[in-house]
Design a protein around this motif. Structure first.
Motif, PDB file in Angstrom:
ATOM      1  N   ASN A 166       0.803  -1.225   0.000  1.00 17.81           N
ATOM      2  CA  ASN A 166       0.000   0.000   0.000  1.00 17.81           C
ATOM      3  C   ASN A 166       0.834   1.273   0.000  1.00 17.81           C
ATOM      4  O   ASN A 166       2.018   1.261   0.354  1.00 17.81           O
ATOM      5  CB  ASN A 166      -0.923   0.004   1.225  1.00 17.81           C
ATOM      6  CG  ASN A 166      -1.962  -1.090   1.163  1.00 17.81           C
ATOM      7  OD1 ASN A 166      -2.819  -1.096   0.287  1.00 17.81           O
ATOM      8  ND2 ASN A 166      -1.887  -2.041   2.083  1.00 17.81           N
ATOM      9  N   ALA A 167       0.183   2.373  -0.378  1.00 18.41           N
ATOM     10  CA  ALA A 167       0.859   3.672  -0.374  1.00 18.41           C
ATOM     11  C   ALA A 167       1.154   4.122   1.047  1.00 18.41           C
ATOM     12  O   ALA A 167       2.109   4.864   1.291  1.00 18.41           O
ATOM     13  CB  ALA A 167      -0.007   4.710  -1.096  1.00 18.41           C
ATOM     14  N   HIS A 187     -12.785   2.255   6.312  1.00 15.76           N
ATOM     15  CA  HIS A 187     -12.217   1.973   7.630  1.00 15.76           C
ATOM     16  C   HIS A 187     -10.847   1.300   7.551  1.00 15.76           C
ATOM     17  O   HIS A 187     -10.352   0.801   8.557  1.00 15.76           O
ATOM     18  CB  HIS A 187     -13.189   1.103   8.432  1.00 15.76           C
ATOM     19  CG  HIS A 187     -14.569   1.670   8.526  1.00 15.76           C
ATOM     20  ND1 HIS A 187     -14.836   2.874   9.143  1.00 15.76           N
ATOM     21  CD2 HIS A 187     -15.762   1.224   8.029  1.00 15.76           C
ATOM     22  CE1 HIS A 187     -16.133   3.137   9.052  1.00 15.76           C
ATOM     23  NE2 HIS A 187     -16.712   2.158   8.376  1.00 15.76           N
ATOM     24  N   ALA A 188     -10.254   1.276   6.367  1.00 14.82           N
ATOM     25  CA  ALA A 188      -8.905   0.719   6.231  1.00 14.82           C
ATOM     26  C   ALA A 188      -7.927   1.568   7.034  1.00 14.82           C
ATOM     27  O   ALA A 188      -8.092   2.786   7.164  1.00 14.82           O
ATOM     28  CB  ALA A 188      -8.490   0.700   4.763  1.00 14.82           C
ATOM     29  N   ALA A 189      -6.918   0.920   7.588  1.00 19.89           N
ATOM     30  CA  ALA A 189      -5.942   1.623   8.426  1.00 19.89           C
ATOM     31  C   ALA A 189      -5.364   2.822   7.689  1.00 19.89           C
ATOM     32  O   ALA A 189      -4.916   2.709   6.553  1.00 19.89           O
ATOM     33  CB  ALA A 189      -4.823   0.664   8.829  1.00 19.89           C
ATOM     34  N   HIS A 190      -5.409   3.988   8.364  1.00 13.84           N
ATOM     35  CA  HIS A 190      -4.856   5.231   7.819  1.00 13.84           C
ATOM     36  C   HIS A 190      -5.486   5.599   6.465  1.00 13.84           C
ATOM     37  O   HIS A 190      -4.885   6.311   5.674  1.00 13.84           O
ATOM     38  CB  HIS A 190      -3.334   5.142   7.684  1.00 13.84           C
ATOM     39  CG  HIS A 190      -2.645   4.712   8.948  1.00 13.84           C
ATOM     40  ND1 HIS A 190      -2.555   5.526  10.049  1.00 13.84           N
ATOM     41  CD2 HIS A 190      -2.050   3.533   9.285  1.00 13.84           C
ATOM     42  CE1 HIS A 190      -1.911   4.867  11.030  1.00 13.84           C
ATOM     43  NE2 HIS A 190      -1.607   3.665  10.581  1.00 13.84           N
ATOM     44  N   ASN A 191      -6.690   5.068   6.230  1.00 11.63           N
ATOM     45  CA  ASN A 191      -7.407   5.356   4.985  1.00 11.63           C
ATOM     46  C   ASN A 191      -6.552   5.026   3.762  1.00 11.63           C
ATOM     47  O   ASN A 191      -6.631   5.689   2.722  1.00 11.63           O
ATOM     48  CB  ASN A 191      -7.846   6.831   4.943  1.00 11.63           C
ATOM     49  CG  ASN A 191      -8.991   7.061   3.978  1.00 11.63           C
ATOM     50  OD1 ASN A 191      -9.774   6.166   3.694  1.00 11.63           O
ATOM     51  ND2 ASN A 191      -9.093   8.279   3.473  1.00 11.63           N
ATOM     52  N   HIS A 192      -5.752   3.960   3.861  1.00 16.40           N
ATOM     53  CA  HIS A 192      -4.795   3.676   2.782  1.00 16.40           C
ATOM     54  C   HIS A 192      -5.479   3.289   1.474  1.00 16.40           C
ATOM     55  O   HIS A 192      -4.924   3.516   0.396  1.00 16.40           O
ATOM     56  CB  HIS A 192      -3.797   2.592   3.206  1.00 16.40           C
ATOM     57  CG  HIS A 192      -4.364   1.218   3.334  1.00 16.40           C
ATOM     58  ND1 HIS A 192      -4.662   0.648   4.553  1.00 16.40           N
ATOM     59  CD2 HIS A 192      -4.687   0.281   2.410  1.00 16.40           C
ATOM     60  CE1 HIS A 192      -5.134  -0.563   4.371  1.00 16.40           C
ATOM     61  NE2 HIS A 192      -5.167  -0.812   3.078  1.00 16.40           N
ATOM     62  N   GLN A 193      -6.696   2.717   1.545  1.00 13.85           N
ATOM     63  CA  GLN A 193      -7.353   2.341   0.291  1.00 13.85           C
ATOM     64  C   GLN A 193      -7.728   3.563  -0.541  1.00 13.85           C
ATOM     65  O   GLN A 193      -7.638   3.537  -1.768  1.00 13.85           O
ATOM     66  CB  GLN A 193      -8.585   1.470   0.555  1.00 13.85           C
ATOM     67  CG  GLN A 193      -8.255   0.039   0.914  1.00 13.85           C
ATOM     68  CD  GLN A 193      -9.350  -0.925   0.501  1.00 13.85           C
ATOM     69  OE1 GLN A 193     -10.306  -0.580  -0.184  1.00 13.85           O
ATOM     70  NE2 GLN A 193      -9.216  -2.166   0.927  1.00 13.85           N
ATOM     71  N   GLU A 194      -8.127   4.632   0.135  1.00 16.20           N
ATOM     72  CA  GLU A 194      -8.448   5.836  -0.641  1.00 16.20           C
ATOM     73  C   GLU A 194      -7.185   6.421  -1.266  1.00 16.20           C
ATOM     74  O   GLU A 194      -7.211   6.918  -2.400  1.00 16.20           O
ATOM     75  CB  GLU A 194      -9.143   6.880   0.225  1.00 16.20           C
ATOM     76  CG  GLU A 194      -9.603   8.085  -0.592  1.00 16.20           C
ATOM     77  CD  GLU A 194     -10.625   8.955   0.107  1.00 16.20           C
ATOM     78  OE1 GLU A 194     -11.029   9.965  -0.493  1.00 16.20           O
ATOM     79  OE2 GLU A 194     -11.014   8.634   1.245  1.00 16.20           O
TER      80      GLU A 194
END
Length: 371
Positions: free
Chosen positions: A128-129, A297-304
Protein backbone atom coordinates in the motif's frame (compact mmCIF):
# COMPACT_ATOMS: atom_id res chain seq x y z
CA UNK A 1 25.72 -15.04 2.91
CA UNK A 2 25.69 -16.88 -0.37
CA UNK A 3 22.87 -18.27 -2.46
CA UNK A 4 19.45 -18.59 -0.80
CA UNK A 5 18.27 -22.22 -0.54
CA UNK A 6 15.36 -21.96 1.89
CA UNK A 7 12.77 -19.19 2.27
CA UNK A 8 10.15 -18.75 4.94
CA UNK A 9 7.20 -16.46 4.19
CA UNK A 10 5.12 -14.95 6.99
CA UNK A 11 1.74 -14.02 5.56
CA UNK A 12 -1.77 -13.92 6.90
CA UNK A 13 -5.02 -12.18 7.58
CA UNK A 14 -6.29 -11.27 4.13
CA UNK A 15 -5.71 -12.21 0.52
CA UNK A 16 -3.98 -8.87 0.08
CA UNK A 17 -1.17 -10.16 2.28
CA UNK A 18 -1.14 -13.80 1.21
CA UNK A 19 -1.54 -13.68 -2.58
CA UNK A 20 1.48 -11.41 -3.28
CA UNK A 21 3.63 -13.76 -1.19
CA UNK A 22 2.36 -16.76 -3.15
CA UNK A 23 3.12 -14.89 -6.38
CA UNK A 24 6.73 -14.35 -5.31
CA UNK A 25 7.01 -17.97 -4.15
CA UNK A 26 5.77 -19.16 -7.56
CA UNK A 27 8.33 -16.93 -9.28
CA UNK A 28 11.10 -18.26 -7.02
CA UNK A 29 10.19 -21.81 -8.03
CA UNK A 30 10.38 -20.78 -11.69
CA UNK A 31 13.77 -19.17 -11.17
CA UNK A 32 15.12 -22.02 -9.03
CA UNK A 33 13.06 -25.23 -8.81
CA UNK A 34 15.29 -26.46 -5.97
CA UNK A 35 14.52 -23.61 -3.56
CA UNK A 36 12.70 -24.83 -0.43
CA UNK A 37 9.68 -22.64 0.45
CA UNK A 38 7.31 -22.75 3.40
CA UNK A 39 4.66 -20.36 4.73
CA UNK A 40 3.94 -19.43 8.32
CA UNK A 41 0.44 -18.29 9.18
CA UNK A 42 -2.29 -18.25 11.81
CA UNK A 43 -5.39 -20.39 12.16
CA UNK A 44 -7.90 -17.51 12.12
CA UNK A 45 -7.77 -16.58 8.44
CA UNK A 46 -7.94 -18.47 5.16
CA UNK A 47 -4.18 -18.48 4.60
CA UNK A 48 -3.73 -22.21 5.25
CA UNK A 49 -6.29 -23.04 2.54
CA UNK A 50 -4.81 -20.59 0.02
CA UNK A 51 -1.21 -21.63 0.69
CA UNK A 52 -1.82 -25.36 0.53
CA UNK A 53 -3.96 -24.97 -2.58
CA UNK A 54 -0.98 -23.20 -4.17
CA UNK A 55 1.15 -26.25 -3.35
CA UNK A 56 3.25 -24.95 -0.44
CA UNK A 57 3.85 -26.29 3.05
CA UNK A 58 2.02 -24.39 5.80
CA UNK A 59 3.44 -23.98 9.31
CA UNK A 60 1.02 -22.82 12.00
CA UNK A 61 1.99 -20.01 14.37
CA UNK A 62 -0.54 -19.73 17.18
CA UNK A 63 -1.20 -15.99 17.23
CA UNK A 64 -4.26 -13.76 17.32
CA UNK A 65 -4.70 -10.22 16.05
CA UNK A 66 -4.60 -7.13 18.28
CA UNK A 67 -5.72 -4.24 16.08
CA UNK A 68 -9.51 -4.26 15.76
CA UNK A 69 -10.03 -6.82 18.52
CA UNK A 70 -12.30 -6.24 21.51
CA UNK A 71 -10.60 -4.80 24.60
CA UNK A 72 -10.56 -8.12 26.43
CA UNK A 73 -9.27 -10.03 23.42
CA UNK A 74 -6.69 -7.34 22.73
CA UNK A 75 -5.28 -7.45 26.29
CA UNK A 76 -5.21 -11.26 26.23
CA UNK A 77 -3.31 -11.26 22.96
CA UNK A 78 -0.82 -8.62 24.14
CA UNK A 79 0.03 -10.73 27.20
CA UNK A 80 0.41 -13.75 24.89
CA UNK A 81 3.10 -12.07 22.75
CA UNK A 82 6.13 -13.39 24.71
CA UNK A 83 4.87 -16.94 24.24
CA UNK A 84 4.28 -16.22 20.57
CA UNK A 85 7.86 -14.99 20.22
CA UNK A 86 9.11 -18.25 21.74
CA UNK A 87 7.02 -20.26 19.29
CA UNK A 88 8.36 -18.14 16.41
CA UNK A 89 11.89 -18.82 17.64
CA UNK A 90 11.20 -22.57 17.64
CA UNK A 91 9.83 -22.43 14.09
CA UNK A 92 12.97 -20.62 12.94
CA UNK A 93 15.17 -23.14 14.71
CA UNK A 94 13.32 -26.08 13.17
CA UNK A 95 13.07 -24.61 9.66
CA UNK A 96 16.53 -22.95 9.54
CA UNK A 97 15.67 -20.56 6.66
CA UNK A 98 18.24 -18.54 4.74
CA UNK A 99 15.71 -15.71 4.33
CA UNK A 100 12.47 -14.67 6.06
CA UNK A 101 9.97 -12.49 4.18
CA UNK A 102 6.96 -10.82 5.77
CA UNK A 103 4.16 -9.72 3.48
CA UNK A 104 2.03 -7.89 6.04
CA UNK A 105 -0.53 -8.79 8.66
CA UNK A 106 -0.12 -9.52 12.35
CA UNK A 107 1.46 -12.93 11.77
CA UNK A 108 4.48 -11.28 10.13
CA UNK A 109 5.45 -9.37 13.26
CA UNK A 110 6.85 -12.01 15.63
CA UNK A 111 8.46 -14.20 12.97
CA UNK A 112 10.28 -11.42 11.11
CA UNK A 113 11.29 -9.62 14.32
CA UNK A 114 12.71 -12.76 15.92
CA UNK A 115 14.47 -13.69 12.68
CA UNK A 116 16.12 -10.28 12.60
CA UNK A 117 17.25 -10.62 16.22
CA UNK A 118 18.73 -14.02 15.36
CA UNK A 119 20.70 -12.49 12.48
CA UNK A 120 18.69 -14.21 9.75
CA UNK A 121 18.34 -11.98 6.64
CA UNK A 122 14.86 -10.45 6.50
CA UNK A 123 12.69 -8.51 4.10
CA UNK A 124 9.13 -7.20 4.06
CA UNK A 125 6.70 -6.49 1.23
CA UNK A 126 4.50 -3.39 1.49
CA UNK A 127 1.67 -3.28 -1.00
CA UNK A 128 0.00 0.00 0.00
CA UNK A 129 0.86 3.67 -0.37
CA UNK A 130 0.55 3.97 3.42
CA UNK A 131 2.09 1.02 5.30
CA UNK A 132 0.31 -0.83 8.07
CA UNK A 133 1.39 -0.88 11.71
CA UNK A 134 3.23 -4.22 11.52
CA UNK A 135 5.38 -3.18 8.56
CA UNK A 136 6.08 0.25 10.03
CA UNK A 137 7.52 -1.42 13.11
CA UNK A 138 9.38 -4.13 11.20
CA UNK A 139 10.88 -1.61 8.75
CA UNK A 140 13.34 -0.54 11.46
CA UNK A 141 14.82 -4.02 11.71
CA UNK A 142 14.63 -5.69 8.28
CA UNK A 143 17.35 -5.61 5.65
CA UNK A 144 15.16 -4.72 2.66
CA UNK A 145 11.67 -3.39 1.89
CA UNK A 146 9.89 -4.18 -1.38
CA UNK A 147 7.21 -1.59 -2.17
CA UNK A 148 4.47 -1.27 -4.78
CA UNK A 149 4.35 2.53 -4.86
CA UNK A 150 7.31 4.83 -5.37
CA UNK A 151 5.89 7.34 -2.89
CA UNK A 152 5.23 4.91 -0.01
CA UNK A 153 5.53 6.95 3.19
CA UNK A 154 6.81 6.31 6.73
CA UNK A 155 9.45 3.77 5.71
CA UNK A 156 13.29 4.07 5.70
CA UNK A 157 14.08 5.19 2.14
CA UNK A 158 17.53 3.61 2.08
CA UNK A 159 15.98 0.14 2.47
CA UNK A 160 13.24 0.57 -0.13
CA UNK A 161 13.28 -1.19 -3.50
CA UNK A 162 10.18 -0.30 -5.56
CA UNK A 163 9.36 -3.21 -7.87
CA UNK A 164 5.56 -3.13 -7.91
CA UNK A 165 2.99 -5.41 -6.31
CA UNK A 166 3.50 -9.05 -7.37
CA UNK A 167 0.60 -10.93 -8.93
CA UNK A 168 0.44 -14.59 -9.92
CA UNK A 169 1.17 -15.37 -13.53
CA UNK A 170 -1.86 -16.02 -15.70
CA UNK A 171 0.14 -18.75 -17.44
CA UNK A 172 -0.22 -20.86 -14.28
CA UNK A 173 -3.97 -21.11 -14.78
CA UNK A 174 -5.95 -23.17 -17.22
CA UNK A 175 -8.30 -21.08 -19.40
CA UNK A 176 -11.79 -21.09 -17.92
CA UNK A 177 -14.24 -19.47 -20.33
CA UNK A 178 -17.29 -17.85 -18.75
CA UNK A 179 -20.21 -18.87 -20.91
CA UNK A 180 -23.27 -17.32 -19.28
CA UNK A 181 -24.22 -13.87 -20.63
CA UNK A 182 -27.44 -12.96 -18.79
CA UNK A 183 -28.30 -9.27 -18.55
CA UNK A 184 -29.62 -7.41 -15.51
CA UNK A 185 -33.11 -7.87 -16.93
CA UNK A 186 -32.69 -11.60 -17.43
CA UNK A 187 -32.29 -11.44 -21.20
CA UNK A 188 -29.23 -12.47 -23.23
CA UNK A 189 -26.72 -9.69 -23.90
CA UNK A 190 -24.93 -9.11 -27.18
CA UNK A 191 -21.23 -9.21 -27.98
CA UNK A 192 -20.79 -5.43 -27.78
CA UNK A 193 -22.62 -4.94 -24.48
CA UNK A 194 -21.07 -4.26 -21.08
CA UNK A 195 -19.86 -6.96 -18.68
CA UNK A 196 -19.34 -5.81 -15.09
CA UNK A 197 -17.33 -7.73 -12.49
CA UNK A 198 -18.07 -6.77 -8.85
CA UNK A 199 -15.92 -7.91 -5.93
CA UNK A 200 -14.88 -6.70 -2.50
CA UNK A 201 -11.56 -8.43 -2.03
CA UNK A 202 -11.07 -11.93 -0.60
CA UNK A 203 -13.48 -11.22 2.28
CA UNK A 204 -16.21 -9.60 0.23
CA UNK A 205 -17.79 -6.21 0.97
CA UNK A 206 -21.37 -5.91 2.16
CA UNK A 207 -21.55 -2.28 1.02
CA UNK A 208 -20.96 -3.44 -2.56
CA UNK A 209 -23.12 -6.52 -2.08
CA UNK A 210 -26.15 -4.44 -1.13
CA UNK A 211 -25.35 -1.09 -2.76
CA UNK A 212 -24.47 -2.17 -6.30
CA UNK A 213 -27.84 -3.90 -6.92
CA UNK A 214 -29.66 -0.75 -5.79
CA UNK A 215 -27.45 1.38 -8.02
CA UNK A 216 -28.00 -0.80 -11.09
CA UNK A 217 -31.74 -0.82 -10.46
CA UNK A 218 -31.83 2.94 -11.13
CA UNK A 219 -30.53 2.50 -14.68
CA UNK A 220 -33.08 2.64 -17.54
CA UNK A 221 -34.41 -0.82 -18.39
CA UNK A 222 -33.06 -0.69 -21.94
CA UNK A 223 -29.60 -0.07 -20.50
CA UNK A 224 -29.97 -2.87 -17.94
CA UNK A 225 -30.70 -5.23 -20.84
CA UNK A 226 -27.22 -4.43 -22.21
CA UNK A 227 -25.33 -5.12 -18.96
CA UNK A 228 -24.26 -8.44 -17.45
CA UNK A 229 -23.03 -8.69 -13.84
CA UNK A 230 -20.69 -11.25 -12.23
CA UNK A 231 -20.53 -10.65 -8.47
CA UNK A 232 -18.13 -12.19 -5.94
CA UNK A 233 -19.97 -11.81 -2.64
CA UNK A 234 -17.43 -13.22 -0.17
CA UNK A 235 -17.58 -16.07 2.32
CA UNK A 236 -21.05 -16.61 3.83
CA UNK A 237 -22.40 -13.53 2.07
CA UNK A 238 -24.14 -15.08 -0.96
CA UNK A 239 -27.61 -15.28 0.58
CA UNK A 240 -27.72 -11.60 1.56
CA UNK A 241 -26.30 -10.57 -1.79
CA UNK A 242 -28.79 -12.69 -3.71
CA UNK A 243 -31.64 -11.15 -1.71
CA UNK A 244 -30.32 -7.65 -2.45
CA UNK A 245 -30.40 -8.34 -6.19
CA UNK A 246 -33.83 -9.95 -5.96
CA UNK A 247 -35.20 -6.99 -3.99
CA UNK A 248 -33.74 -4.63 -6.62
CA UNK A 249 -35.22 -6.82 -9.42
CA UNK A 250 -31.77 -7.05 -10.99
CA UNK A 251 -30.36 -10.30 -12.38
CA UNK A 252 -26.71 -11.18 -11.64
CA UNK A 253 -24.45 -14.22 -11.45
CA UNK A 254 -23.40 -14.42 -7.79
CA UNK A 255 -20.65 -16.57 -6.31
CA UNK A 256 -18.94 -16.76 -2.93
CA UNK A 257 -15.38 -16.75 -4.23
CA UNK A 258 -13.76 -16.71 -7.67
CA UNK A 259 -10.74 -19.01 -7.80
CA UNK A 260 -9.78 -18.04 -11.34
CA UNK A 261 -9.80 -14.26 -11.16
CA UNK A 262 -7.75 -13.98 -14.32
CA UNK A 263 -10.54 -15.51 -16.43
CA UNK A 264 -13.03 -13.23 -14.68
CA UNK A 265 -10.91 -10.19 -15.53
CA UNK A 266 -10.70 -11.27 -19.15
CA UNK A 267 -14.47 -11.66 -19.29
CA UNK A 268 -15.17 -8.22 -17.81
CA UNK A 269 -15.24 -4.81 -19.48
CA UNK A 270 -15.55 -2.89 -16.21
CA UNK A 271 -14.75 -3.66 -12.58
CA UNK A 272 -16.48 -2.32 -9.48
CA UNK A 273 -14.34 -3.14 -6.47
CA UNK A 274 -12.48 -2.07 -3.35
CA UNK A 275 -9.06 -0.44 -3.65
CA UNK A 276 -6.84 -2.96 -1.93
CA UNK A 277 -3.30 -2.97 -3.28
CA UNK A 278 -3.43 -6.53 -4.60
CA UNK A 279 -6.68 -5.87 -6.46
CA UNK A 280 -5.15 -2.77 -8.04
CA UNK A 281 -2.03 -4.66 -9.11
CA UNK A 282 -4.21 -7.31 -10.74
CA UNK A 283 -6.38 -4.66 -12.39
CA UNK A 284 -3.32 -3.04 -13.95
CA UNK A 285 -1.84 -6.39 -14.99
CA UNK A 286 -5.15 -7.30 -16.64
CA UNK A 287 -5.45 -3.78 -18.13
CA UNK A 288 -9.02 -3.22 -16.98
CA UNK A 289 -11.13 -0.10 -16.39
CA UNK A 290 -12.47 0.20 -12.87
CA UNK A 291 -14.77 2.04 -10.51
CA UNK A 292 -12.95 1.95 -7.17
CA UNK A 293 -14.84 2.14 -3.87
CA UNK A 294 -12.19 2.43 -1.11
CA UNK A 295 -12.97 0.71 2.18
CA UNK A 296 -13.42 3.74 4.48
CA UNK A 297 -12.22 1.97 7.63
CA UNK A 298 -8.91 0.72 6.23
CA UNK A 299 -5.94 1.62 8.43
CA UNK A 300 -4.86 5.23 7.82
CA UNK A 301 -7.41 5.36 4.98
CA UNK A 302 -4.79 3.68 2.78
CA UNK A 303 -7.35 2.34 0.29
CA UNK A 304 -8.45 5.84 -0.64
CA UNK A 305 -4.80 6.82 -1.12
CA UNK A 306 -4.36 3.76 -3.35
CA UNK A 307 -7.45 4.75 -5.36
CA UNK A 308 -6.23 8.33 -5.69
CA UNK A 309 -3.03 7.07 -7.32
CA UNK A 310 -5.09 5.11 -9.87
CA UNK A 311 -7.33 8.11 -10.58
CA UNK A 312 -4.31 10.40 -11.03
CA UNK A 313 -2.93 7.93 -13.57
CA UNK A 314 -6.21 7.95 -15.50
CA UNK A 315 -6.82 4.26 -14.86
CA UNK A 316 -9.94 4.45 -12.67
CA UNK A 317 -12.87 6.42 -11.30
CA UNK A 318 -13.31 6.75 -7.52
CA UNK A 319 -16.64 6.51 -5.70
CA UNK A 320 -16.84 6.96 -1.94
CA UNK A 321 -18.45 4.25 0.15
CA UNK A 322 -21.37 6.48 1.16
CA UNK A 323 -22.15 7.27 -2.49
CA UNK A 324 -22.33 3.75 -3.93
CA UNK A 325 -26.10 3.73 -4.41
CA UNK A 326 -26.24 7.14 -6.12
CA UNK A 327 -22.91 7.67 -7.91
CA UNK A 328 -22.29 4.36 -9.70
CA UNK A 329 -25.27 4.39 -12.09
CA UNK A 330 -24.41 7.73 -13.76
CA UNK A 331 -20.82 6.58 -14.24
CA UNK A 332 -21.93 3.28 -15.80
CA UNK A 333 -24.39 5.10 -18.05
CA UNK A 334 -21.66 7.47 -19.21
CA UNK A 335 -19.20 4.64 -19.88
CA UNK A 336 -21.74 2.66 -21.90
CA UNK A 337 -22.35 5.74 -24.05
CA UNK A 338 -18.64 6.54 -24.31
CA UNK A 339 -16.68 3.31 -24.65
CA UNK A 340 -13.60 5.34 -25.53
CA UNK A 341 -13.40 6.29 -21.83
CA UNK A 342 -13.17 2.61 -20.93
CA UNK A 343 -10.47 2.11 -23.55
CA UNK A 344 -8.52 5.05 -22.14
CA UNK A 345 -8.65 3.61 -18.60
CA UNK A 346 -7.55 0.23 -19.94
CA UNK A 347 -4.61 1.85 -21.70
CA UNK A 348 -3.58 3.79 -18.58
CA UNK A 349 -3.87 0.68 -16.41
CA UNK A 350 -1.64 -1.26 -18.82
CA UNK A 351 0.96 1.53 -18.88
CA UNK A 352 1.23 1.51 -15.08
CA UNK A 353 1.36 -2.25 -14.61
CA UNK A 354 4.37 -4.12 -13.21
CA UNK A 355 3.81 -7.56 -14.78
CA UNK A 356 7.31 -8.74 -13.84
CA UNK A 357 7.13 -7.62 -10.21
CA UNK A 358 6.92 -11.16 -8.80
CA UNK A 359 9.92 -12.38 -10.80
CA UNK A 360 11.93 -9.22 -10.11
CA UNK A 361 11.39 -9.59 -6.36
CA UNK A 362 12.03 -13.35 -6.51
CA UNK A 363 15.37 -12.97 -8.27
CA UNK A 364 16.45 -10.22 -5.89
CA UNK A 365 15.49 -12.38 -2.92
CA UNK A 366 17.29 -15.47 -4.22
CA UNK A 367 20.51 -13.47 -4.51
CA UNK A 368 20.01 -11.89 -1.08
CA UNK A 369 23.34 -11.19 0.55
CA UNK A 370 25.38 -12.60 -2.33
CA UNK A 371 28.59 -10.79 -3.12
Amino acid sequence: MGKVHKVLFAAGGTGGHVFPAIAVADAMKCADPNVDIAFVGAAHGNESTWVQKAGYRFVLLDIDFIKGASFGRKMRNIFALPGCARRASKILRDEAPDLVIGSGGYVSGPLVAVASIKGIPTAIMEQNAIPGLTNRILSRFVDKIYTSFENTINLPKKKIVCMGNPVRSASKREPHPIEWQTSCTGSTIGEGDLRILVFGGSQGAMKLNTGVPKALATLPEDLQSRISVYHQAGKNKCDETTKAYEDAKVTAHITEFIDDMWSAYQWADLLICRAGATSLAEIMAAAKASILVPFPHAAHNHQEKNADVMVERGAAVKVLDADVETAIAPIVEDLVANRDKIEKMERCARENAHPEAAMDIAKDCLSFGAE
